[in-house]
Design a protein around this motif. Structure first.
Motif, PDB file in Angstrom:
ATOM      1  N   UNK A   1       2.538  -2.507  -7.211  1.00 58.80           N
ATOM      2  CA  UNK A   1       1.177  -2.213  -7.663  1.00 58.80           C
ATOM      3  C   UNK A   1       0.206  -2.122  -6.485  1.00 58.80           C
ATOM      4  N   UNK A   2       0.367  -3.019  -5.526  1.00 62.16           N
ATOM      5  CA  UNK A   2      -0.496  -2.969  -4.345  1.00 62.16           C
ATOM      6  C   UNK A   2      -0.281  -1.661  -3.587  1.00 62.16           C
ATOM      7  N   UNK A   3       0.982  -1.250  -3.446  1.00 65.31           N
ATOM      8  CA  UNK A   3       1.278   0.005  -2.739  1.00 65.31           C
ATOM      9  C   UNK A   3       0.697   1.194  -3.484  1.00 65.31           C
ATOM     10  N   UNK A   4       0.761   1.161  -4.822  1.00 65.26           N
ATOM     11  CA  UNK A   4       0.191   2.252  -5.611  1.00 65.26           C
ATOM     12  C   UNK A   4      -1.321   2.304  -5.445  1.00 65.26           C
ATOM     13  N   UNK A   5      -1.963   1.137  -5.516  1.00 64.83           N
ATOM     14  CA  UNK A   5      -3.412   1.092  -5.350  1.00 64.83           C
ATOM     15  C   UNK A   5      -3.812   1.591  -3.964  1.00 64.83           C
ATOM     16  N   UNK A   6      -3.068   1.196  -2.955  1.00 65.09           N
ATOM     17  CA  UNK A   6      -3.350   1.637  -1.579  1.00 65.09           C
ATOM     18  C   UNK A   6      -3.276   3.168  -1.479  1.00 65.09           C
ATOM     19  N   UNK A   7      -2.257   3.745  -2.114  1.00 64.71           N
ATOM     20  CA  UNK A   7      -2.114   5.203  -2.099  1.00 64.71           C
ATOM     21  C   UNK A   7      -3.292   5.877  -2.796  1.00 64.71           C
ATOM     22  N   UNK A   8      -3.728   5.302  -3.917  1.00 66.78           N
ATOM     23  CA  UNK A   8      -4.861   5.879  -4.644  1.00 66.78           C
ATOM     24  C   UNK A   8      -6.154   5.795  -3.832  1.00 66.78           C
TER      25      UNK A   8
ATOM     26  N   UNK B   1      -3.638   0.875 -10.983  1.00 67.97           N
ATOM     27  CA  UNK B   1      -2.331   0.341 -10.569  1.00 67.97           C
ATOM     28  C   UNK B   1      -1.843  -0.795 -11.455  1.00 67.97           C
ATOM     29  N   UNK B   2      -2.661  -1.213 -12.430  1.00 73.14           N
ATOM     30  CA  UNK B   2      -2.196  -2.216 -13.375  1.00 73.14           C
ATOM     31  C   UNK B   2      -2.779  -3.596 -13.197  1.00 73.14           C
ATOM     32  N   UNK B   3      -3.712  -3.779 -12.249  1.00 74.40           N
ATOM     33  CA  UNK B   3      -4.371  -5.069 -12.091  1.00 74.40           C
ATOM     34  C   UNK B   3      -5.511  -5.177 -13.101  1.00 74.40           C
ATOM     35  N   UNK B   4      -5.495  -6.238 -13.886  1.00 75.89           N
ATOM     36  CA  UNK B   4      -6.536  -6.407 -14.890  1.00 75.89           C
ATOM     37  C   UNK B   4      -7.864  -6.854 -14.320  1.00 75.89           C
ATOM     38  N   UNK B   5      -7.808  -7.501 -13.163  1.00 73.71           N
ATOM     39  CA  UNK B   5      -9.031  -8.018 -12.541  1.00 73.71           C
ATOM     40  C   UNK B   5      -9.010  -7.692 -11.058  1.00 73.71           C
ATOM     41  N   UNK B   6     -10.172  -7.320 -10.538  1.00 70.59           N
ATOM     42  CA  UNK B   6     -10.256  -6.976  -9.117  1.00 70.59           C
ATOM     43  C   UNK B   6      -9.922  -8.176  -8.235  1.00 70.59           C
ATOM     44  N   UNK B   7     -10.290  -9.375  -8.677  1.00 68.33           N
ATOM     45  CA  UNK B   7     -10.008 -10.570  -7.868  1.00 68.33           C
ATOM     46  C   UNK B   7      -8.508 -10.767  -7.680  1.00 68.33           C
TER      47      UNK B   7
END
Length: 294
Positions: free
Chosen positions: A226-233, A247-253
């Motif tokens: 998920x972190x890798x997907x968010x980084x790509x986005x 990327x599937x994280x419910x909360x930014x924190x």
């Protein structure tokens, strides 16, 4: 049916057969003998207790005592095989249970059928049985007993080797299927309970085989993906907050902590997105019991 060679006693019947004539139906029968069929070539099918087997060249089929079975020749091409039928009482009493275990321990239809039996030299053991035909009667039975025991011992070795390899392969295949599912649903809510139900494996065993195959837990794998997907986005222009949600994280924190654990810095550091040269840092630590609804 034509025989290239055969040997017949009260306890053992062996033949090396070759036929070139198609048959219309299965020649079904049932008896107290055990049987081993070594298929050399041709087009034939075997019916064993309602299950059809279409043998590949150099495959081996086991048929237990009192099992309803038969063969059908499917074409006029040469159909060559070795077959040995034997009375279990012919085997030494102290060895009988062990030697017959490949027949008795078959839990599924595929457990009585072995491909690539030539890899274990099985044909040579059938040929050794055939060489007893020219022996004098007073030593023939002794030699038959020894050579049949050798054939069954090699069968036992092959059975254990093949089934051990299958048992080792099954967890790897399960992990491959789990990884495929995770990657297809990486931005969705995923729990160990859900995975356990989908792949028919306990949560404890699931994490055990997954860690053995990948070196990490299911939860840690999901976080990194998920972190890798968010980084790509983010590299494609999305804001950190929008990318974390996609990327599937419910909360930014939760995303912020995971990203910093993986890459060693905050998502917004070094400009509005990570640099191309950033390398992942220490792994994100995730508890897998509730798995990653973050």
């Amino acid at each position: 049916m034509g025989n290239i060679a055969q040997l017949f006693t009260d306890s053992v019947y062996f033949h090396h057969g070759l036929d070139r004539r198609r048959t219309e139906a299965y020649a079904l029968h049932c008896h107290h003998f055990y049987e081993l069929f070594y298929f050399v070539e041709g087009e034939a099918s075997y019916l064993v207790e309602g299950v059809e087997y279409v043998p590949a060249p150099h495959s081996l089929l086991l048929i237990s005592s009192n099992v309803f079975h038969g063969v059908r020749v499917e074409s006029d091409r040469p159909y060559e095989r070795y077959a040995v039928h034997f009375d279990p009482a012919f085997l030494p009493a102290e060895e009988r249970s062990l030697l017959l275990s490949p027949f008795h321990e078959a839990a599924a239809p595929e457990d009585i059928y072995f491909t690539d039996a030539d890899r274990f030299g099985m044909r040579d053991f059938f040929e050794q049985l055939m060489s007893c035909a020219g022996m004098h009667a007073d030593i023939r039975d002794l030699s038959l007993r020894v050579r049949l025991g050798a054939l069954l011992s090699q069968l036992l070795h092959m059975s254990r080797t093949v089934h051990r390899a299958e048992e080792e392969e099954r967890p790897r295949q399960t992990v491959e299927r789990i990884i495929g599912y995770l990657n297809a649903h990486i931005a969705e809510d995923i729990s160990l309970d859900e995975l356990s139900a989908l792949f028919f494996v306990s949560k404890h065993h699931l994490n055990k085989i997954f860690r053995r195959a990948t070196g990490t837990t299911v939860g840690n794998y999901i976080i990194h993906k998920r972190v890798a997907l968010a980084r790509q986005l983010m590299m494609q222009g999305e804001t950190a907050n929008a990318a974390s949600l996609s990327a599937g994280f419910g909360h930014y924190s939760s995303f912020f902590r995971a990203y910093r654990n993986v890459y060693g810095h905050a998502p917004t550091e070094r400009g509005s997105m990570p640099l191309e040269g950033d390398e992942p840092g220490g792994g994100a630590d995730s508890g897998d019991s509730t798995l990653l609804r973050v």
